[in-house]
Design a protein around this motif. Structure first.
Motif, PDB file in Angstrom:
ATOM      1  N   ARG A   1       0.832  -1.206   0.000  1.00 35.14           N
ATOM      2  CA  ARG A   1       0.000   0.000   0.000  1.00 35.14           C
ATOM      3  C   ARG A   1       0.863   1.252   0.000  1.00 35.14           C
ATOM      4  NH1 ARG A   1      -4.652   1.037  -1.907  1.00 35.14           N
ATOM      5  NH2 ARG A   1      -5.950  -0.189  -0.520  1.00 35.14           N
ATOM      6  N   GLU A   2       1.928   1.238   0.773  1.00 37.13           N
ATOM      7  CA  GLU A   2       2.819   2.401   0.804  1.00 37.13           C
ATOM      8  C   GLU A   2       3.485   2.621  -0.544  1.00 37.13           C
ATOM      9  OE1 GLU A   2       3.805   2.015   5.600  1.00 37.13           O
ATOM     10  OE2 GLU A   2       5.189   1.214   4.108  1.00 37.13           O
ATOM     11  N   ARG A   3       3.780   1.546  -1.257  1.00 38.78           N
ATOM     12  CA  ARG A   3       4.340   1.691  -2.611  1.00 38.78           C
ATOM     13  C   ARG A   3       3.310   2.301  -3.557  1.00 38.78           C
ATOM     14  NH1 ARG A   3       8.588  -2.967  -4.219  1.00 38.78           N
ATOM     15  NH2 ARG A   3       9.408  -3.428  -2.159  1.00 38.78           N
ATOM     16  N   GLU A   4       2.078   1.868  -3.435  1.00 34.43           N
ATOM     17  CA  GLU A   4       1.020   2.444  -4.264  1.00 34.43           C
ATOM     18  C   GLU A   4       0.890   3.938  -4.022  1.00 34.43           C
ATOM     19  OE1 GLU A   4      -2.694  -0.295  -5.140  1.00 34.43           O
ATOM     20  OE2 GLU A   4      -2.192  -0.411  -3.015  1.00 34.43           O
ATOM     21  N   VAL A   5       0.889   4.305  -2.755  1.00 32.58           N
ATOM     22  CA  VAL A   5       0.756   5.719  -2.387  1.00 32.58           C
ATOM     23  C   VAL A   5       1.964   6.512  -2.883  1.00 32.58           C
ATOM     24  CG1 VAL A   5       0.712   7.318  -0.440  1.00 32.58           C
ATOM     25  CG2 VAL A   5      -0.748   5.280  -0.410  1.00 32.58           C
ATOM     26  N   MET A   6       3.160   5.957  -2.713  1.00 31.23           N
ATOM     27  CA  MET A   6       4.376   6.636  -3.159  1.00 31.23           C
ATOM     28  C   MET A   6       4.334   6.883  -4.669  1.00 31.23           C
ATOM     29  SD  MET A   6       8.294   5.352  -2.586  1.00 31.23           S
ATOM     30  CE  MET A   6       9.702   6.135  -3.377  1.00 31.23           C
TER      31      MET A   6
END
Length: 221
Positions: A159-164
């Motif tokens: 999820r953090e990769r998606e947001v980044m």
């Protein structure tokens, strides 16, 4: 809230113009001026401003090195540096973002200068304008992604990769929330966690890292 500003530019006429513009406001105050990079760093350490307007090309040490020294000093961690440039696409701008600048402005942006300073002082990065994305993309296009990209991003959740990736494409927290079906506050939390895990200073560096590691590639939307 009064925003304290340091002006760093080797051209006195440029500094005078910016000072005159900021003097028209009640909430923006110029606390020091500097004509080169060394004096800029000294002025920042002495006055502890909220925002520094930093010219890229200056005698002695340039604005990039001055920015790197400011960003590397933990005592100056809250100070935001905005780079000033004459050119829209400039390799120096990309390096400045890598070394801790919160964004950049063209020197002829006077009407929007005050709003930009307030935006940076509030903790946001100047990444929304298409010209900023253009700079990042242009130099990401010229540089191959790091071979250790996957390893560099290993601490992040999916999820953090998606947001980044969405941050790198210029989306705000509200827009990220809409795209991923979450609240803007939750999006902001993911952004903050990603920055902490990757050891980056702000959203600007998060964007640069997204391109450098290949998480986002130039031209993708």
């Amino acid at each position: 809230m009064t925003v304290r500003v340091v002006l760093a530019d080797d051209q006195s006429v440029v500094r005078a113009g910016f000072r005159a513009l900021l003097d028209l406001t009640d909430d923006l105050v110029v606390v020091a001026e500097a004509a080169d990079g060394v004096r800029a760093v000294e002025a920042v350490r002495t006055t502890r401003p909220d925002v520094v307007l930093m010219d890229i090309r200056m005698p002695g040490i340039d604005g990039i090195e001055a920015t790197r020294r400011i960003a590397a000093d933990r005592a100056l961690d809250a100070i935001r540096v905005v780079m000033l440039t004459t050119y829209q696409i400039d390799s120096y701008v990309f390096e400045a973002l890598r070394h801790g600048a919160a964004g950049f402005l063209l020197k002829d942006i006077e009407p929007e200068l005050r709003a930009a300073i307030r935006t940076v002082a509030a903790g946001q990065s100047l990444l929304a304008p298409a010209v900023t994305r253009g700079v990042v993309e242009e130099f990401a296009r010229l540089k191959a992604p790091e071979a250790l990209g996957a390893e560099r991003l290993a601490p992040l959740t999916d999820r953090e990769r998606e947001v980044m990736a969405l941050v790198a494409r210029g989306l705000t927290n509200a827009e990220i929330g809409g795209a991923l079906i979450m609240s803007p506050l939750t999006a902001k939390t993911h952004v903050s966690r990603a920055m902490t895990k990757l050891g980056v200073r702000d959203r600007a560096q998060l964007v640069v890292l997204a391109y450098e590691t290949g998480l986002v590639r130039a031209g993708e939307r």
